[in-house]
Design an enzyme around this catalytic site. Structure first.
Site, PDB file in Angstrom:
ATOM      1  N   ASP A  16       0.784  -1.171   0.043  1.00  0.00           N
ATOM      2  CA  ASP A  16      -0.092   0.025  -0.076  1.00  0.00           C
ATOM      3  C   ASP A  16       0.746   1.299  -0.067  1.00  0.00           C
ATOM      4  O   ASP A  16       0.561   2.142  -0.662  1.00  0.00           O
ATOM      5  CB  ASP A  16      -1.168   0.080   1.123  1.00  0.00           C
ATOM      6  N   ARG A  96       1.184   4.967  16.909  1.00  0.00           N
ATOM      7  CA  ARG A  96       0.708   5.765  15.801  1.00  0.00           C
ATOM      8  C   ARG A  96       1.129   7.324  16.082  1.00  0.00           C
ATOM      9  O   ARG A  96       1.359   7.981  15.267  1.00  0.00           O
ATOM     10  CB  ARG A  96      -0.915   5.402  15.304  1.00  0.00           C
ATOM     11  N   ASP A 125      -6.614   3.460  12.102  1.00  0.00           N
ATOM     12  CA  ASP A 125      -5.431   4.229  11.630  1.00  0.00           C
ATOM     13  C   ASP A 125      -5.152   5.497  10.964  1.00  0.00           C
ATOM     14  O   ASP A 125      -4.443   6.494  11.218  1.00  0.00           O
ATOM     15  CB  ASP A 125      -4.190   3.324  11.129  1.00  0.00           C
ATOM     16  N   SER A 174      -2.957  -9.290   6.885  1.00  0.00           N
ATOM     17  CA  SER A 174      -2.121  -7.951   7.122  1.00  0.00           C
ATOM     18  C   SER A 174      -1.640  -7.836   8.410  1.00  0.00           C
ATOM     19  O   SER A 174      -2.267  -8.314   9.492  1.00  0.00           O
ATOM     20  CB  SER A 174      -3.105  -6.577   6.635  1.00  0.00           C
TER      21      SER A 174
HETATM   22  N1  ARG Z   1      -7.132  -3.359  14.898  1.00  0.00           N
HETATM   23  C1  ARG Z   1      -5.943  -3.056  15.588  1.00  0.00           C
HETATM   24  C2  ARG Z   1      -5.976  -1.594  16.103  1.00  0.00           C
HETATM   25  O1  ARG Z   1      -6.832  -0.752  15.468  1.00  0.00           O
HETATM   26  C3  ARG Z   1      -4.711  -3.161  14.849  1.00  0.00           C
HETATM   27  C4  ARG Z   1      -4.815  -2.691  13.137  1.00  0.00           C
HETATM   28  C5  ARG Z   1      -3.312  -2.952  12.645  1.00  0.00           C
HETATM   29  N2  ARG Z   1      -3.321  -3.008  11.312  1.00  0.00           N
HETATM   30  C6  ARG Z   1      -2.832  -4.365  10.780  1.00  0.00           C
HETATM   31  N3  ARG Z   1      -2.518  -4.436   9.521  1.00  0.00           N
HETATM   32  N4  ARG Z   1      -2.885  -5.490  11.515  1.00  0.00           N
HETATM   33  O2  ARG Z   1      -5.127  -0.984  16.741  1.00  0.00           O
END
Ligand code: ARG
Length: 393
Positions: A16, A96, A125, A174
């Site tokens: 991505d 983040r 995110d 992912s």
């Molecule tokens: N669902 C989790 C969060 O929002 C992790 C998201 C992380 N992304 C991934 N590609 N696994 O904190």
């Protein structure tokens, strides 16, 4: 004002964010794309791959080692607040804000015009990046969300733009990793009734393996609510967490499989690995139960839950976040002591604890006559549950 338009992109090395680089030039008319890889403790090979890739694709590149800052400003506060969201260990959410702040700093130094991230419009995110990005004067660009691209399209586009593609066409899961947690989602894991295949796990051995290691006891020393030593040796946070991930991972500790409520309201199936976090949070909470008063514990549980919700949403600049951190820090002054945790076949169990601040007293519990005169309790007993008696009368 410069005529050259520059954008700084939060870069991971994945498909991505890699296709974002040419897209930012072709679809958004930026002349210069600067990439930033944030090292928050992902495996070194991943940082190296992403760096190499960025150096060929972008006009300029930064790899920033944020590990110490991540531990000091995000993981330690999370330990102090027993950071769990809906019962699972916070991970992605903690990294983040730091990444977003660093992207903005690079943009400032580079005199850039815009900040970009590669998040889609479905997850959390995008919110965590943008709440930080939009507090600046830079423009904000989110190509993945704007263009709604399919994976197939991205793979073809990548091939046309000499971006090496390592993922297969059939969508696999992912992954997002940092020092604290590895999160795995998407692909066939999206069916919540599918049992995750063993191959998705990289940090943890199967707790059911026939050759599970014999049980092992680790000793953790805490000072002011944060871990400072492991098995008697003083260690900095990064080293201590890394070491505990290795030890705990071998025992299959710290797997979770959750139905998680995302900020936007979507429910998602998420799988995590977080051995060190499980051990440290278990030990920390136990030590708190030894040194904090009943009233402190009860109120702190409410503060912790609210803290975790803000952290999950990436709202670390919300004033309440600082207010809660201040309360938590005050309580942690006495969270100093040692905890022994037994690790075995996927579980981390506290088996011993001590502290100079312990409110526990063997003398009191064993009712030494000189300390507690049991007859004094008679009056208390008479009125215990008094109001219920009044109702019945
Ligand atoms: N669902 C989790 C969060 O929002 C992790 C998201 C992380 N992304 C991934 N590609 N696994 O904190």
């Amino acid at each position: 004002m410069s005529i050259m338009k520059t954008v700084v992109l939060a870069y991971s090395g994945g498909l991505d964010t890699s296709v974002c680089i040419p897209l930012l030039k072709e679809r958004y008319d930026y002349d210069k794309v600067i990439t930033v890889v944030a090292d928050v403790g992902q495996p070194q090979s991943e940082i190296d791959d992403a760096t190499r890739r960025a150096e060929t694709l972008a006009d300029a590149h930064y790899t920033l080692d944020l590990k110490d800052e991540f531990v000091r400003d995000y993981l330690f506060p999370s330990i102090k607040a027993n950071g769990l969201y809906e019962g699972y260990v916070l991970g992605t959410a903690l990294a983040r804000p730091l990444i977003a702040k660093k992207i903005a700093e690079v943009a400032e130094n580079e005199n850039a015009d815009a900040l970009a991230h590669g998040c889609t419009g479905k997850g959390n995110d995008q919110l965590r990046f943008e709440v930080i990005f939009r507090a600046t004067d830079f423009d904000v660009v989110a190509p993945m969300r704007d263009l709604n691209l399919s994976r197939e399209w991205e793979i073809d586009y990548a091939r046309d733009h000499n971006i090496p593609v390592t993922v297969s066409r059939e969508k696999i899961w992912s992954v997002d990793e940092n020092l604290w947690s590895r999160s795995i989602e998407g692909g066939k894991l999206e069916d919540p009734y599918s049992i995750p295949p063993e191959e998705i796990y990289e940090w943890t051995a199967s707790p059911e393996a026939e050759d599970v290691p014999a049980s092992e006891i680790v000793e953790l020393a805490f000072e002011g609510g944060v871990p400072v030593a492991l098995n008697g040796s003083a260690m900095d946070g990064v080293a201590l967490i890394r070491k505990l991930n290795t030890i705990g991972g071998a025992h299959g500790i710290g797997r979770s499989d959750k139905i998680e409520d995302r900020v936007l309201g979507l429910k998602a199936r998420e799988i995590y690995e977080h051995p060190a976090a499980t051990i440290l949070l278990t030990a920390h909470q136990d030590l708190e139960s030894l040194v904090l008063t009943r009233d402190e514990l009860r109120f702190k549980a409410v503060v912790d839950a609210t803290w975790a919700e803000l952290a999950y949403k990436g709202l670390v600049d919300e004033p309440l976040y600082a207010d809660l951190c201040a309360f938590v820090d005050e309580t942690q002054k006495r969270v100093t002591g040692d905890v022994k945790v037994r690790l075995y076949a996927g579980s981390a169990t506290v088996v011993a604890r001590r502290s100079d601040f312990a409110l526990y007293s063997e003398e009191l519990v064993s009712f030494g006559e000189s300390v507690i005169d049991q007859r004094d309790s008679e009056g208390f007993s008479k009125y215990h549950g008094f109001q219920a008696r009044l109702v019945r009368r």
